[in-house]
Scaffold this motif. Structure first.
Motif, mmCIF file in Angstrom:
data_model
loop_
_atom_site.group_PDB
_atom_site.id
_atom_site.type_symbol
_atom_site.label_atom_id
_atom_site.label_comp_id
_atom_site.label_asym_id
_atom_site.label_seq_id
_atom_site.Cartn_x
_atom_site.Cartn_y
_atom_site.Cartn_z
ATOM 1 N N CYS A 52 0.828 -1.208 0.000
ATOM 2 C CA CYS A 52 0.000 0.000 0.000
ATOM 3 C C CYS A 52 0.863 1.259 0.000
ATOM 4 C CB CYS A 52 -0.936 0.003 1.202
ATOM 5 S SG CYS A 52 -2.213 -1.252 1.145
ATOM 6 N N VAL A 53 1.976 1.231 0.733
ATOM 7 C CA VAL A 53 2.899 2.370 0.730
ATOM 8 C C VAL A 53 3.494 2.538 -0.667
ATOM 9 C CG1 VAL A 53 5.109 3.205 1.621
ATOM 10 C CG2 VAL A 53 3.431 2.228 3.178
ATOM 11 N N LEU A 54 3.882 1.428 -1.289
ATOM 12 C CA LEU A 54 4.452 1.470 -2.630
ATOM 13 C C LEU A 54 3.473 2.061 -3.636
ATOM 14 C CD1 LEU A 54 6.811 0.517 -4.503
ATOM 15 C CD2 LEU A 54 5.507 -1.593 -4.778
ATOM 16 N N ARG A 55 2.189 1.738 -3.489
ATOM 17 C CA ARG A 55 1.170 2.247 -4.401
ATOM 18 C C ARG A 55 0.715 3.656 -4.044
ATOM 19 N NH1 ARG A 55 -2.550 -3.207 -4.981
ATOM 20 N NH2 ARG A 55 -0.957 -4.443 -6.017
ATOM 21 N N GLY A 56 1.158 4.177 -2.909
ATOM 22 C CA GLY A 56 0.797 5.535 -2.509
ATOM 23 C C GLY A 56 -0.562 5.629 -1.840
ATOM 24 N N TRP A 57 -1.061 4.511 -1.310
ATOM 25 C CA TRP A 57 -2.392 4.495 -0.705
ATOM 26 C C TRP A 57 -2.370 4.864 0.773
ATOM 27 C CZ3 TRP A 57 -4.259 -0.792 -3.018
ATOM 28 C CH2 TRP A 57 -4.507 -0.619 -4.380
ATOM 29 N N ILE A 58 -1.270 4.585 1.467
ATOM 30 C CA ILE A 58 -1.157 4.949 2.877
ATOM 31 C C ILE A 58 0.211 5.570 3.110
ATOM 32 C CG2 ILE A 58 -2.748 3.191 3.739
ATOM 33 C CD1 ILE A 58 -0.386 1.532 4.604
ATOM 34 N N ASP A 93 -5.240 10.385 -0.321
ATOM 35 C CA ASP A 93 -6.370 10.544 -1.242
ATOM 36 C C ASP A 93 -6.463 9.373 -2.204
ATOM 37 O OD1 ASP A 93 -7.080 12.924 -0.077
ATOM 38 O OD2 ASP A 93 -6.012 14.163 -1.537
ATOM 39 N N ALA A 94 -5.309 8.870 -2.631
ATOM 40 C CA ALA A 94 -5.309 7.704 -3.528
ATOM 41 C C ALA A 94 -5.847 6.473 -2.810
ATOM 42 C CB ALA A 94 -3.896 7.444 -4.039
ATOM 43 N N GLY A 95 -5.580 6.363 -1.511
ATOM 44 C CA GLY A 95 -6.122 5.242 -0.737
ATOM 45 C C GLY A 95 -7.631 5.301 -0.624
ATOM 46 N N TRP A 96 -8.163 6.497 -0.399
ATOM 47 C CA TRP A 96 -9.618 6.646 -0.350
ATOM 48 C C TRP A 96 -10.235 6.326 -1.701
ATOM 49 C CZ3 TRP A 96 -12.175 6.460 3.897
ATOM 50 C CH2 TRP A 96 -11.609 6.943 5.077
ATOM 51 N N SER A 97 -9.560 6.729 -2.777
ATOM 52 C CA SER A 97 -10.059 6.412 -4.116
ATOM 53 C C SER A 97 -10.037 4.905 -4.361
ATOM 54 C CB SER A 97 -9.217 7.111 -5.181
ATOM 55 O OG SER A 97 -9.369 8.496 -5.090
ATOM 56 N N ALA A 98 -9.016 4.229 -3.845
ATOM 57 C CA ALA A 98 -8.953 2.775 -4.000
ATOM 58 C C ALA A 98 -10.074 2.098 -3.226
ATOM 59 C CB ALA A 98 -7.598 2.257 -3.533
ATOM 60 N N ILE A 99 -10.390 2.616 -2.038
ATOM 61 C CA ILE A 99 -11.483 2.036 -1.249
ATOM 62 C C ILE A 99 -12.816 2.226 -1.952
ATOM 63 C CG2 ILE A 99 -12.840 2.355 0.855
ATOM 64 C CD1 ILE A 99 -10.270 2.730 2.361
ATOM 65 N N HIS A 100 -13.040 3.406 -2.475
ATOM 66 C CA HIS A 100 -14.322 3.695 -3.131
ATOM 67 C C HIS A 100 -14.338 3.239 -4.581
ATOM 68 C CE1 HIS A 100 -15.694 5.753 0.364
ATOM 69 N NE2 HIS A 100 -14.687 6.602 0.333
ATOM 70 N N ARG A 101 -13.236 2.656 -5.037
ATOM 71 C CA ARG A 101 -13.111 2.102 -6.389
ATOM 72 C C ARG A 101 -13.437 3.137 -7.471
ATOM 73 N NH1 ARG A 101 -11.852 -3.217 -5.715
ATOM 74 N NH2 ARG A 101 -12.740 -4.267 -3.939
ATOM 75 N N ASN A 102 -12.926 4.338 -7.307
ATOM 76 C CA ASN A 102 -13.178 5.404 -8.278
ATOM 77 C C ASN A 102 -12.612 5.080 -9.656
ATOM 78 O OD1 ASN A 102 -14.481 6.872 -6.353
ATOM 79 N ND2 ASN A 102 -12.777 8.244 -5.934
ATOM 80 N N HIS A 103 -11.470 4.422 -9.709
ATOM 81 C CA HIS A 103 -10.870 4.098 -11.003
ATOM 82 C C HIS A 103 -11.764 3.136 -11.784
ATOM 83 C CE1 HIS A 103 -7.717 3.553 -13.950
ATOM 84 N NE2 HIS A 103 -7.819 2.245 -13.815
ATOM 85 N N GLN A 104 -12.287 2.114 -11.105
ATOM 86 C CA GLN A 104 -13.153 1.150 -11.779
ATOM 87 C C GLN A 104 -14.436 1.814 -12.253
ATOM 88 O OE1 GLN A 104 -11.516 0.585 -8.977
ATOM 89 N NE2 GLN A 104 -10.523 -1.400 -9.067
ATOM 90 N N LEU A 105 -14.984 2.723 -11.439
ATOM 91 C CA LEU A 105 -16.206 3.421 -11.849
ATOM 92 C C LEU A 105 -15.950 4.330 -13.050
ATOM 93 C CD1 LEU A 105 -17.787 4.313 -8.399
ATOM 94 C CD2 LEU A 105 -18.564 2.613 -10.036
ATOM 95 N N SER A 106 -14.786 4.949 -13.102
ATOM 96 C CA SER A 106 -14.441 5.791 -14.255
ATOM 97 C C SER A 106 -14.321 4.949 -15.526
ATOM 98 C CB SER A 106 -13.129 6.529 -14.002
ATOM 99 O OG SER A 106 -13.248 7.383 -12.903
ATOM 100 N N LEU A 107 -13.682 3.790 -15.401
ATOM 101 C CA LEU A 107 -13.567 2.911 -16.563
ATOM 102 C C LEU A 107 -14.931 2.395 -17.020
ATOM 103 C CD1 LEU A 107 -10.388 0.786 -15.748
ATOM 104 C CD2 LEU A 107 -10.612 2.682 -17.349
#
Length: 123
Positions: A52-58, A93-107
């Motif tokens: 998660c740290v590597l991905r910038g989520w936490i 912010d990227a972690g919150w986006s991962a939780i809410h799956r914003n990327h998948q919803l955008s796709l």
């Protein structure tokens, strides 16, 4: 393949547990935070935390904070209360986006709009 999916699901569950943490009370003297719903960071979950740290989520909010656990009934332990050190993590912010799956919803929205354009051109 399923092992990768299981690992990603475990990372997602860890992110949700970190998001649910909250400060229940501040004990005096010393301004000691009592964290409710604390995510267990142990040897099994540390690779997931580092992913998660590597991905910038936490990110680390406070490094090397003295750490201890209460008994099962909520009372203070007989041995020293603070016998370990552990980091306190926070979601970015990227972690919150991962939780809410914003990327998948955008796709999904992009795919639906592309299908709509194709259907409109066919008619």
């Amino acid at each position: 393949m399923f092992e990768v999916m299981r690992y990603e699901w475990r990372i997602y569950r860890l992110l949700r547990r970190i998001a649910k943490q909250r400060v229940g009370m501040i004990m005096q003297p010393g301004n000691v935070w009592v964290i409710e719903y604390a995510a267990p960071i142990n040897e099994q979950s540390m690779p997931m935390v580092q992913t998660c740290v590597l991905r910038g989520w936490i990110e680390v909010l406070h490094p090397d904070v003295r750490h201890g656990k209460l008994k099962d009934d909520g009372s203070l332990p007989d041995h020293p209360l603070f016998n370990e050190k552990q980091d306190i993590w926070r979601l970015t912010d990227a972690g919150w986006s991962a939780i809410h799956r914003n990327h998948q919803l955008s796709l999904l929205g992009l795919a639906l709009s592309a299908i709509g354009v194709i259907v409109a051109l066919k008619a």
